[in-house]
Design an enzyme around this catalytic site. Sequence first.
Site, PDB file in Angstrom:
ATOM      1  N   HIS A   1      69.450  99.612  69.096  1.00 26.90           N
ATOM      2  CA  HIS A   1      68.420  99.581  70.140  1.00 26.90           C
ATOM      3  C   HIS A   1      68.086  98.134  70.504  1.00 26.90           C
ATOM      4  CE1 HIS A   1      64.674 100.886  72.216  1.00 26.90           C
ATOM      5  NE2 HIS A   1      64.257  99.695  71.792  1.00 26.90           N
ATOM      6  N   GLU A   2      67.847  97.319  69.497  1.00 25.94           N
ATOM      7  CA  GLU A   2      67.470  95.921  69.752  1.00 25.94           C
ATOM      8  C   GLU A   2      68.613  95.132  70.373  1.00 25.94           C
ATOM      9  OE1 GLU A   2      64.405  95.160  69.773  1.00 25.94           O
ATOM     10  OE2 GLU A   2      63.818  97.024  68.797  1.00 25.94           O
TER      11      GLU A   2
ATOM     12  N   GLU B   1      63.438 100.571  77.902  1.00 25.73           N
ATOM     13  CA  GLU B   1      63.343 101.219  76.585  1.00 25.73           C
ATOM     14  C   GLU B   1      64.260 102.446  76.516  1.00 25.73           C
ATOM     15  OE1 GLU B   1      62.019 100.082  73.827  1.00 25.73           O
ATOM     16  OE2 GLU B   1      61.404  98.313  74.953  1.00 25.73           O
TER      17      GLU B   1
ATOM     18  N   HIS C   1      68.693  95.577  74.054  1.00 27.63           N
ATOM     19  CA  HIS C   1      67.825  94.650  74.797  1.00 27.63           C
ATOM     20  C   HIS C   1      68.530  93.311  75.026  1.00 27.63           C
ATOM     21  CE1 HIS C   1      64.132  96.943  75.012  1.00 27.63           C
ATOM     22  NE2 HIS C   1      64.115  97.146  73.704  1.00 27.63           N
TER      23      HIS C   1
END
Length: 163
Positions: free
Chosen positions: A15-16, A60, A19
């Site tokens: 997930h990170e 997100e 980003h």
Amino acid sequence: VDRCSLEELQAVIGHELGHLKCEHSLYLTLGGLASTPFRQLPFVGSQIDSALQDWRLAAEYSCDRASLLVAQDLEVVAAALLKLFSGTSRYDLDPKAFIQQAVDYEKQLERANPLVRMSIEQQRRTHPLPVKRLSELEKWAASDEFRRLVPSSTSGKESEKLR
């Protein structure tokens, strides 16, 4: 994160990294800087803030997809999210129940009064509601697009069982 399994940690890192790969920090910073002169203008300022908020929430959801691409298992991602959202290890958490809650939430939201739906959509948040995040992720895990990207995943099969 100290309660996460290795697979769940990989999902969180996925997930990170989403980003980073999508350069969300850069675009959010540029959007904020570019919108600063307009924020005090009536109507225009709130429209710009709303657009930036919508983009932030969409970012997100995109990174939740990155997490699923790494884990290749919806239940692993659900377990990681559940542990991060709950903030406690005092309770026995059930990722399958969380996935089912997300499916149920989406069904209830579809039948809800339009004013209720609008009220939920108008809430200002830095991140989408946890149950909404998982609901969107569950839909994507069951999609043809996801199955084309990750043909051997178990997420689509798990999602179909819940419908």
